[in-house]
Design a protein around this motif. Structure first.
Motif, short mmCIF file in Angstrom:
data_model
loop_
_atom_site.label_atom_id
_atom_site.label_comp_id
_atom_site.label_asym_id
_atom_site.label_seq_id
_atom_site.Cartn_x
_atom_site.Cartn_y
_atom_site.Cartn_z
N ALA A 49 34.17 43.46 36.13
CA ALA A 49 33.26 44.18 36.05
C ALA A 49 33.35 45.58 36.49
O ALA A 49 32.59 46.59 36.06
CB ALA A 49 32.29 43.53 37.05
N LEU A 50 34.10 46.11 37.53
CA LEU A 50 34.50 47.32 37.81
C LEU A 50 35.12 48.12 36.84
O LEU A 50 34.83 49.35 36.41
CB LEU A 50 35.43 47.39 39.22
N LEU A 51 36.19 47.35 36.30
CA LEU A 51 36.92 47.92 35.04
C LEU A 51 35.94 48.26 34.04
O LEU A 51 36.13 49.37 33.37
CB LEU A 51 37.74 47.10 34.62
N TRP A 52 35.09 47.39 33.50
CA TRP A 52 33.96 47.44 32.51
C TRP A 52 32.87 48.79 32.78
O TRP A 52 32.97 49.42 32.02
CB TRP A 52 33.05 46.39 32.43
N SER A 53 32.56 48.72 34.05
CA SER A 53 31.80 49.78 34.48
C SER A 53 32.35 51.22 34.44
O SER A 53 31.64 52.15 34.01
CB SER A 53 31.51 49.77 35.95
N LEU A 54 33.56 51.44 34.69
CA LEU A 54 34.39 52.50 34.64
C LEU A 54 34.73 52.97 33.26
O LEU A 54 34.51 54.10 32.89
CB LEU A 54 35.68 52.47 35.41
N ARG A 55 34.74 52.05 32.43
CA ARG A 55 34.93 52.17 30.97
C ARG A 55 33.78 52.90 30.21
O ARG A 55 33.55 53.80 29.55
CB ARG A 55 35.32 51.15 30.36
N GLU A 56 32.70 52.27 30.67
CA GLU A 56 31.35 52.41 30.43
C GLU A 56 30.91 53.96 30.66
O GLU A 56 30.07 54.68 30.03
CB GLU A 56 30.14 51.55 30.79
N ALA A 57 31.34 54.26 31.83
CA ALA A 57 31.10 55.66 32.31
C ALA A 57 32.06 56.64 31.76
O ALA A 57 32.34 57.93 32.11
CB ALA A 57 31.43 55.78 33.87
N HIS A 58 33.10 56.23 30.85
CA HIS A 58 34.03 57.04 30.23
C HIS A 58 34.94 57.56 30.76
O HIS A 58 35.41 58.75 30.73
CB HIS A 58 33.07 58.27 29.23
N ALA A 59 35.46 56.71 31.92
CA ALA A 59 36.73 57.16 32.55
C ALA A 59 37.80 56.96 31.86
O ALA A 59 37.88 56.15 31.05
CB ALA A 59 36.63 56.29 33.80
N PRO A 60 38.89 57.73 31.92
CA PRO A 60 40.20 57.63 30.96
C PRO A 60 40.76 56.34 31.41
O PRO A 60 40.35 55.65 32.48
CB PRO A 60 40.96 58.87 31.41
N ALA A 61 41.39 55.61 30.11
CA ALA A 61 41.66 54.27 30.52
C ALA A 61 42.77 54.09 31.65
O ALA A 61 42.55 53.02 32.33
CB ALA A 61 42.29 53.91 29.18
N MET A 62 43.79 55.10 31.99
CA MET A 62 44.45 54.71 32.99
C MET A 62 44.01 54.94 34.30
O MET A 62 44.18 54.46 35.39
CB MET A 62 45.58 55.57 32.79
N VAL A 63 42.89 55.85 34.44
CA VAL A 63 42.04 56.00 35.53
C VAL A 63 41.43 54.73 36.05
O VAL A 63 41.50 54.19 37.17
CB VAL A 63 41.46 57.27 35.49
N ALA A 64 40.75 54.33 34.81
CA ALA A 64 40.22 52.97 35.24
C ALA A 64 40.71 51.77 35.78
O ALA A 64 40.56 51.06 36.54
CB ALA A 64 39.14 52.74 33.96
N ALA A 65 42.02 51.87 35.00
CA ALA A 65 42.95 50.89 35.38
C ALA A 65 43.44 51.05 36.73
O ALA A 65 43.48 50.23 37.56
CB ALA A 65 44.07 50.78 34.21
N ALA A 66 44.02 52.26 37.29
CA ALA A 66 44.35 52.43 38.50
C ALA A 66 43.44 52.09 39.67
O ALA A 66 43.79 51.37 40.46
CB ALA A 66 44.83 53.92 38.55
N VAL A 67 42.22 52.47 39.15
CA VAL A 67 41.18 52.33 40.42
C VAL A 67 40.95 50.98 40.48
O VAL A 67 40.83 50.30 41.57
CB VAL A 67 39.89 52.92 39.90
N THR A 68 41.06 50.06 39.43
CA THR A 68 40.81 48.57 39.44
C THR A 68 41.91 47.88 40.26
O THR A 68 41.95 47.04 41.24
CB THR A 68 40.89 48.01 38.08
N VAL A 69 43.20 48.33 39.92
CA VAL A 69 44.37 47.92 40.84
C VAL A 69 44.22 48.33 42.32
O VAL A 69 44.48 47.52 42.86
CB VAL A 69 45.61 48.74 40.20
N ALA A 70 43.80 49.30 42.40
CA ALA A 70 43.52 49.94 43.81
C ALA A 70 42.50 48.90 44.69
O ALA A 70 42.69 48.50 45.81
CB ALA A 70 43.22 51.23 44.06
N ALA A 71 41.36 48.56 43.94
CA ALA A 71 40.33 47.77 44.45
C ALA A 71 40.77 46.25 44.46
O ALA A 71 40.42 45.73 45.63
CB ALA A 71 39.10 47.57 43.18
N ALA A 72 41.89 45.81 43.60
CA ALA A 72 42.47 44.62 44.14
C ALA A 72 43.15 44.68 45.23
O ALA A 72 43.21 43.44 45.89
CB ALA A 72 43.36 44.15 42.71
#
Length: 251
Positions: A49-72
Protein backbone atom coordinates in the motif's frame (compact mmCIF):
# COMPACT_ATOMS: atom_id res chain seq x y z
CA UNK A 1 -5.18 -20.64 24.44
CA UNK A 2 -2.07 -21.57 22.43
CA UNK A 3 -3.70 -20.27 19.23
CA UNK A 4 -4.26 -16.75 20.53
CA UNK A 5 -0.93 -16.67 22.35
CA UNK A 6 0.83 -17.96 19.24
CA UNK A 7 -0.69 -15.36 16.94
CA UNK A 8 0.28 -12.61 19.38
CA UNK A 9 3.79 -14.03 19.68
CA UNK A 10 4.17 -14.15 15.91
CA UNK A 11 3.10 -10.53 15.46
CA UNK A 12 5.19 -9.19 18.35
CA UNK A 13 8.26 -11.18 17.28
CA UNK A 14 8.14 -10.40 13.58
CA UNK A 15 6.80 -6.83 13.58
CA UNK A 16 6.58 -3.64 15.61
CA UNK A 17 2.80 -3.63 15.36
CA UNK A 18 1.21 -2.64 18.72
CA UNK A 19 -0.04 -6.02 19.89
CA UNK A 20 0.24 -7.03 23.54
CA UNK A 21 2.41 -10.10 24.05
CA UNK A 22 0.74 -13.20 25.43
CA UNK A 23 2.11 -16.45 26.81
CA UNK A 24 5.60 -17.39 25.61
CA UNK A 25 6.30 -21.12 25.54
CA UNK A 26 6.90 -23.85 22.97
CA UNK A 27 3.20 -24.58 22.26
CA UNK A 28 2.67 -20.87 21.55
CA UNK A 29 5.90 -20.83 19.53
CA UNK A 30 4.61 -23.70 17.38
CA UNK A 31 1.56 -21.64 16.44
CA UNK A 32 3.64 -18.48 16.00
CA UNK A 33 6.05 -20.11 13.57
CA UNK A 34 3.19 -21.75 11.68
CA UNK A 35 1.30 -18.49 11.13
CA UNK A 36 4.45 -16.53 10.23
CA UNK A 37 3.55 -16.56 6.49
CA UNK A 38 0.24 -14.82 7.30
CA UNK A 39 2.11 -12.17 9.27
CA UNK A 40 4.42 -11.79 6.28
CA UNK A 41 1.43 -11.31 3.99
CA UNK A 42 0.12 -8.63 6.36
CA UNK A 43 3.47 -6.84 6.20
CA UNK A 44 3.38 -7.18 2.43
CA UNK A 45 -0.06 -5.56 2.30
CA UNK A 46 1.11 -2.62 4.40
CA UNK A 47 4.28 -2.15 2.38
CA UNK A 48 2.48 -2.72 -0.92
CA UNK A 49 0.00 0.00 0.00
CA UNK A 50 2.89 2.35 0.78
CA UNK A 51 4.59 1.54 -2.51
CA UNK A 52 1.35 2.08 -4.44
CA UNK A 53 0.73 5.41 -2.69
CA UNK A 54 4.21 6.66 -3.55
CA UNK A 55 3.77 5.65 -7.17
CA UNK A 56 0.40 7.39 -7.31
CA UNK A 57 2.13 10.50 -5.94
CA UNK A 58 4.51 10.24 -8.94
CA UNK A 59 7.60 9.48 -6.86
CA UNK A 60 10.48 8.13 -8.98
CA UNK A 61 10.43 4.34 -9.12
CA UNK A 62 13.67 3.85 -7.18
CA UNK A 63 12.71 6.44 -4.57
CA UNK A 64 9.39 4.68 -3.94
CA UNK A 65 11.15 1.33 -3.76
CA UNK A 66 13.89 2.58 -1.41
CA UNK A 67 11.36 4.16 0.95
CA UNK A 68 9.42 0.88 0.99
CA UNK A 69 12.57 -1.09 1.83
CA UNK A 70 13.33 1.37 4.64
CA UNK A 71 9.78 0.99 5.95
CA UNK A 72 10.18 -2.79 5.90
CA UNK A 73 13.29 -2.49 8.07
CA UNK A 74 11.47 -0.20 10.50
CA UNK A 75 8.42 -2.46 10.72
CA UNK A 76 10.63 -5.43 11.60
CA UNK A 77 13.12 -3.56 13.82
CA UNK A 78 15.82 -4.45 11.30
CA UNK A 79 16.28 -7.73 13.18
CA UNK A 80 16.24 -9.92 10.07
CA UNK A 81 18.97 -7.81 8.49
CA UNK A 82 20.96 -8.07 11.71
CA UNK A 83 20.51 -11.84 11.67
CA UNK A 84 21.64 -11.96 8.04
CA UNK A 85 24.81 -10.00 8.85
CA UNK A 86 25.68 -12.15 11.88
CA UNK A 87 25.03 -15.40 10.01
CA UNK A 88 27.10 -14.38 6.98
CA UNK A 89 29.95 -13.22 9.24
CA UNK A 90 29.93 -16.59 11.02
CA UNK A 91 29.79 -18.55 7.77
CA UNK A 92 32.50 -16.38 6.24
CA UNK A 93 34.83 -17.14 9.14
CA UNK A 94 34.90 -20.84 8.16
CA UNK A 95 34.65 -21.69 11.87
CA UNK A 96 32.33 -24.29 13.30
CA UNK A 97 30.32 -24.93 16.44
CA UNK A 98 30.94 -22.69 19.44
CA UNK A 99 33.64 -20.69 17.67
CA UNK A 100 31.17 -19.68 14.96
CA UNK A 101 28.42 -18.98 17.50
CA UNK A 102 30.76 -16.63 19.36
CA UNK A 103 31.15 -14.56 16.20
CA UNK A 104 27.37 -14.35 15.88
CA UNK A 105 27.10 -13.09 19.47
CA UNK A 106 29.37 -10.10 18.87
CA UNK A 107 27.65 -6.73 18.62
CA UNK A 108 29.82 -5.49 15.77
CA UNK A 109 29.37 -6.41 12.12
CA UNK A 110 32.25 -7.65 9.98
CA UNK A 111 32.93 -6.99 6.28
CA UNK A 112 30.93 -10.02 5.16
CA UNK A 113 27.91 -8.83 7.13
CA UNK A 114 28.16 -5.26 5.84
CA UNK A 115 28.35 -6.49 2.25
CA UNK A 116 25.40 -8.83 2.80
CA UNK A 117 23.17 -6.06 4.16
CA UNK A 118 24.18 -3.56 1.46
CA UNK A 119 23.65 -6.00 -1.39
CA UNK A 120 20.36 -7.26 0.03
CA UNK A 121 18.92 -3.75 0.36
CA UNK A 122 20.14 -2.81 -3.11
CA UNK A 123 18.63 -5.90 -4.72
CA UNK A 124 15.34 -5.54 -2.87
CA UNK A 125 14.99 -1.88 -3.79
CA UNK A 126 15.80 -2.61 -7.43
CA UNK A 127 13.25 -5.42 -7.54
CA UNK A 128 10.55 -3.39 -5.79
CA UNK A 129 10.92 -0.65 -8.39
CA UNK A 130 9.21 -3.00 -10.85
CA UNK A 131 7.00 -5.27 -8.75
CA UNK A 132 3.20 -4.97 -8.61
CA UNK A 133 1.55 -4.85 -5.19
CA UNK A 134 0.42 -8.49 -5.35
CA UNK A 135 4.03 -9.58 -5.87
CA UNK A 136 5.11 -7.57 -2.82
CA UNK A 137 2.61 -9.44 -0.68
CA UNK A 138 3.74 -12.80 -2.04
CA UNK A 139 7.43 -11.99 -1.55
CA UNK A 140 6.98 -11.03 2.10
CA UNK A 141 4.78 -14.07 2.73
CA UNK A 142 7.49 -16.26 1.17
CA UNK A 143 10.10 -14.63 3.37
CA UNK A 144 8.21 -15.54 6.54
CA UNK A 145 7.46 -19.03 5.24
CA UNK A 146 11.20 -19.50 5.58
CA UNK A 147 10.68 -19.34 9.35
CA UNK A 148 8.06 -22.10 9.24
CA UNK A 149 10.37 -24.37 7.27
CA UNK A 150 13.41 -23.56 9.41
CA UNK A 151 11.46 -24.47 12.57
CA UNK A 152 10.18 -27.80 11.28
CA UNK A 153 10.64 -30.91 13.40
CA UNK A 154 14.05 -32.50 13.11
CA UNK A 155 15.93 -29.17 12.95
CA UNK A 156 17.77 -28.65 16.27
CA UNK A 157 18.68 -25.45 18.07
CA UNK A 158 22.35 -24.45 18.16
CA UNK A 159 22.09 -23.17 21.72
CA UNK A 160 20.13 -24.11 24.83
CA UNK A 161 18.80 -20.58 25.22
CA UNK A 162 17.52 -17.79 23.01
CA UNK A 163 14.94 -17.61 20.25
CA UNK A 164 16.36 -20.62 18.43
CA UNK A 165 15.92 -22.85 21.47
CA UNK A 166 12.34 -21.66 21.92
CA UNK A 167 11.18 -22.28 18.34
CA UNK A 168 13.44 -24.98 16.85
CA UNK A 169 11.54 -28.12 15.89
CA UNK A 170 8.16 -26.76 16.97
CA UNK A 171 6.39 -27.09 13.59
CA UNK A 172 5.56 -30.69 12.60
CA UNK A 173 7.16 -31.66 9.30
CA UNK A 174 4.02 -32.27 7.22
CA UNK A 175 2.18 -29.10 8.28
CA UNK A 176 5.36 -27.18 7.40
CA UNK A 177 5.40 -28.77 3.95
CA UNK A 178 1.69 -28.05 3.41
CA UNK A 179 2.09 -24.41 4.47
CA UNK A 180 5.03 -24.04 2.13
CA UNK A 181 3.07 -25.59 -0.73
CA UNK A 182 0.15 -23.20 -0.15
CA UNK A 183 2.44 -20.18 -0.31
CA UNK A 184 4.06 -21.54 -3.46
CA UNK A 185 0.60 -21.92 -5.02
CA UNK A 186 -0.30 -18.38 -3.95
CA UNK A 187 2.57 -17.18 -6.12
CA UNK A 188 0.20 -17.39 -9.08
CA UNK A 189 -1.43 -14.16 -7.89
CA UNK A 190 1.87 -12.31 -8.27
CA UNK A 191 2.29 -13.11 -11.96
CA UNK A 192 -1.18 -13.73 -13.43
CA UNK A 193 0.05 -13.28 -16.99
CA UNK A 194 2.62 -16.01 -16.43
CA UNK A 195 1.03 -18.30 -13.83
CA UNK A 196 4.08 -20.56 -13.63
CA UNK A 197 6.51 -17.77 -12.75
CA UNK A 198 5.24 -16.86 -9.28
CA UNK A 199 5.17 -20.44 -7.94
CA UNK A 200 8.62 -21.13 -9.40
CA UNK A 201 10.07 -17.97 -7.84
CA UNK A 202 8.63 -18.82 -4.42
CA UNK A 203 9.66 -22.47 -4.65
CA UNK A 204 13.26 -21.55 -5.50
CA UNK A 205 13.41 -19.10 -2.59
CA UNK A 206 12.15 -21.74 -0.14
CA UNK A 207 14.50 -24.43 -1.46
CA UNK A 208 17.37 -22.00 -0.89
CA UNK A 209 16.24 -21.64 2.72
CA UNK A 210 16.16 -25.41 3.19
CA UNK A 211 19.75 -25.52 1.90
CA UNK A 212 20.79 -22.63 4.17
CA UNK A 213 19.28 -24.26 7.25
CA UNK A 214 20.94 -27.58 6.40
CA UNK A 215 24.28 -25.81 6.11
CA UNK A 216 23.69 -23.94 9.38
CA UNK A 217 23.01 -27.21 11.18
CA UNK A 218 26.29 -28.63 9.86
CA UNK A 219 28.31 -25.53 10.74
CA UNK A 220 26.66 -24.32 13.95
CA UNK A 221 24.96 -27.46 15.24
CA UNK A 222 21.47 -26.05 14.70
CA UNK A 223 19.53 -22.86 14.14
CA UNK A 224 19.60 -19.60 16.07
CA UNK A 225 17.51 -16.45 15.92
CA UNK A 226 20.16 -15.04 13.57
CA UNK A 227 19.78 -17.98 11.20
CA UNK A 228 16.03 -17.39 11.15
CA UNK A 229 16.61 -13.73 10.29
CA UNK A 230 19.01 -14.69 7.51
CA UNK A 231 16.48 -17.20 6.17
CA UNK A 232 13.82 -14.48 6.02
CA UNK A 233 16.03 -12.09 4.06
CA UNK A 234 17.33 -14.78 1.69
CA UNK A 235 13.82 -16.02 0.87
CA UNK A 236 12.35 -12.53 0.51
CA UNK A 237 15.17 -11.34 -1.74
CA UNK A 238 15.18 -14.42 -3.98
CA UNK A 239 11.39 -14.29 -4.31
CA UNK A 240 11.59 -10.62 -5.33
CA UNK A 241 14.26 -11.42 -7.91
CA UNK A 242 12.22 -14.23 -9.42
CA UNK A 243 9.03 -12.17 -9.46
CA UNK A 244 10.74 -9.16 -11.05
CA UNK A 245 11.38 -10.94 -14.34
CA UNK A 246 8.23 -9.56 -15.91
CA UNK A 247 6.68 -6.33 -17.08
CA UNK A 248 5.42 -3.87 -14.51
CA UNK A 249 1.81 -4.79 -13.79
CA UNK A 250 -0.99 -2.31 -13.16
CA UNK A 251 -1.68 -1.75 -9.46
Amino acid sequence: MSLTAGIRLSITTLTVLPVRAGRIDRPAAAVAMSVAPAVGALLGLILGALLWSLREAHAPAMVAAAVTVAAAALLTRGMHLDGLADTVDALGSYRRGEAALEIMKKSDIGPFGVAAIALTLLIQASALSTLPVAAVVVAFAAGRTAITLACRSGVPAARNEGLGALVAGTVPRWPAVVIGALVVAAGVAATPDRPWQGPVAVAVSLLAVVALVHHAVRRFGGITGDVLGASVEVATTLAMIGLSFTKIAAN
